[in-house]
Scaffold this motif. Structure first.
Motif, PDB file in Angstrom:
ATOM      1  N   GLN A  37       0.629  -1.441   0.046  1.00  0.00           N
ATOM      2  CA  GLN A  37       0.077   0.174  -0.235  1.00  0.00           C
ATOM      3  C   GLN A  37       0.596   1.346  -0.332  1.00  0.00           C
ATOM      4  O   GLN A  37       1.532   1.522   0.824  1.00  0.00           O
ATOM      5  N   ARG A  41      -3.586   5.053  -0.273  1.00  0.00           N
ATOM      6  CA  ARG A  41      -3.920   4.571  -1.659  1.00  0.00           C
ATOM      7  C   ARG A  41      -4.440   3.366  -1.195  1.00  0.00           C
ATOM      8  O   ARG A  41      -4.498   2.751  -0.009  1.00  0.00           O
ATOM      9  N   GLY A  42      -5.043   3.092  -2.121  1.00  0.00           N
ATOM     10  CA  GLY A  42      -5.370   1.313  -1.932  1.00  0.00           C
ATOM     11  C   GLY A  42      -4.501  -0.221  -2.202  1.00  0.00           C
ATOM     12  O   GLY A  42      -3.096   0.199  -2.331  1.00  0.00           O
ATOM     13  N   LEU A  43      -4.631  -0.892  -1.823  1.00  0.00           N
ATOM     14  CA  LEU A  43      -3.488  -2.268  -2.084  1.00  0.00           C
ATOM     15  C   LEU A  43      -3.417  -2.539  -3.165  1.00  0.00           C
ATOM     16  O   LEU A  43      -4.709  -3.732  -4.281  1.00  0.00           O
TER      17      LEU A  43
ATOM     18  N   ARG B   9     -12.784  10.727  -3.012  1.00  0.00           N
ATOM     19  CA  ARG B   9     -11.372  10.116  -2.755  1.00  0.00           C
ATOM     20  C   ARG B   9     -11.423  10.158  -0.955  1.00  0.00           C
ATOM     21  O   ARG B   9     -10.740   9.762  -0.315  1.00  0.00           O
ATOM     22  N   MET B  88     -10.727   5.662   7.090  1.00  0.00           N
ATOM     23  CA  MET B  88     -10.268   5.483   5.625  1.00  0.00           C
ATOM     24  C   MET B  88     -10.979   3.843   5.558  1.00  0.00           C
ATOM     25  O   MET B  88     -10.476   3.132   5.808  1.00  0.00           O
ATOM     26  N   LEU B  90     -11.993   1.317   2.484  1.00  0.00           N
ATOM     27  CA  LEU B  90     -11.452   0.798   1.284  1.00  0.00           C
ATOM     28  C   LEU B  90     -12.466  -0.503   0.705  1.00  0.00           C
ATOM     29  O   LEU B  90     -12.960  -1.891   1.443  1.00  0.00           O
ATOM     30  N   PHE B 104      -8.075  -4.084  -4.496  1.00  0.00           N
ATOM     31  CA  PHE B 104      -9.092  -2.802  -4.154  1.00  0.00           C
ATOM     32  C   PHE B 104      -9.267  -1.854  -4.866  1.00  0.00           C
ATOM     33  O   PHE B 104      -7.754  -1.380  -5.819  1.00  0.00           O
ATOM     34  N   GLY B 105     -10.093  -0.559  -4.362  1.00  0.00           N
ATOM     35  CA  GLY B 105     -10.979   0.433  -5.036  1.00  0.00           C
ATOM     36  C   GLY B 105      -9.566   1.226  -4.048  1.00  0.00           C
ATOM     37  O   GLY B 105      -8.516   0.916  -3.487  1.00  0.00           O
ATOM     38  N   PRO B 106      -9.196   3.007  -4.376  1.00  0.00           N
ATOM     39  CA  PRO B 106      -8.449   4.134  -4.478  1.00  0.00           C
ATOM     40  C   PRO B 106      -8.150   4.122  -2.357  1.00  0.00           C
ATOM     41  O   PRO B 106      -7.490   4.393  -1.969  1.00  0.00           O
TER      42      PRO B 106
END
Lengths: 111, 113
Positions: A37, A41-43, B9, B88, B90, B104-106
């Motif tokens: 990661q 951000r995403g993984l 986001r 956060m 996800l 995964f998404g951002p």
């Protein structure tokens, strides 16, 4: 409940050095995965190793799995500044679709 | 390439508001997941879904609900947002009966004031 636990929590190395991160887990698994990661951000999936495998390679990544010790390690060779990220191990729960993630190792590679 | 997108986001909401977080994947994946990520706690599973209209609670479902009316879309709902839901969020997806790669998404960074 936490299944995987990474060690160390944070690691700082110089570019070109190797980075080793460890993961321990508690119950039987079918497979173990490593994710990366970047900050905020995403993984991103890096590599999956099945319970009947002992070692797996992907580019500069080498993963080992010791089911008798319930542990895995991720080795990044010849590290680069771009490898700076958090790395997570994730285990399934004996065939479930769910994954349980550890808390991660934060790797900093200094140029 | 597999793509998982999340509707926002960054999101700022007030305590008590109803909040919708949307996730869409384009790979025809059966499984979809919602996690929250907090410093020192790692990723924790809130809910997951293995089929349309199917859902299962994860480790921390309290204060959340989900909706999956279409295969490609999985929504996370905070019925009445609270400050301790600042986090956060996800979303991820994977193939059915293959607890392999999750995509995964951002992420959506939610702040509840």
């Amino acid at each position: 409940s936490q299944q995987g636990e990474e060690d160390p929590q944070a690691l700082s190395i110089q570019e070109g050095e190797n980075a080793t991160m460890n993961c321990s887990y508690k119950t039987s698994i079918n497979n173990l995965q490593w994710y990366r990661q970047n900050s905020g951000r995403g993984l991103v999936h890096l590599i999956l190793i099945r319970s009947n495998e002992r070692e797996k390679h992907s580019g500069r990544l080498r993963v080992t799995l010791d089911t008798s010790k319930k542990s895995s390690s991720l080795l990044i060779t010849a590290s680069r500044a771009a490898d700076t990220a958090s790395y997570f191990c994730a285990t399934d729960l004996g065939g479930s679709e769910k994954l349980v993630f550890g808390k991660g190792t934060k790797l900093t590679v200094n140029p | 390439d597999v793509k998982v997108t999340q509707s926002s986001r960054y999101l700022v909401k007030r305590t008590g508001e109803k909040v919708f977080l949307e996730c869409v994947q384009d790979m025809d994946h059966e499984n979809m997941f919602w996690y929250r990520q907090d410093p020192g706690l790692g990723l924790r599973l809130i809910y997951f879904s293995y089929d349309v209209k199917m859902k299962e609670k994860g480790d921390i479902p309290e204060g959340y609900s989900v909706s999956r009316e279409k295969k490609e879309r999985f929504s996370l709902i905070l019925e009445s947002a609270s400050t301790n839901q600042t986090s956060m969020y996800l979303c991820a997806s994977s193939f059915y009966r293959a607890p392999g790669d999750q995509y995964f998404g951002p992420g959506t960074r939610l702040l509840v004031l």
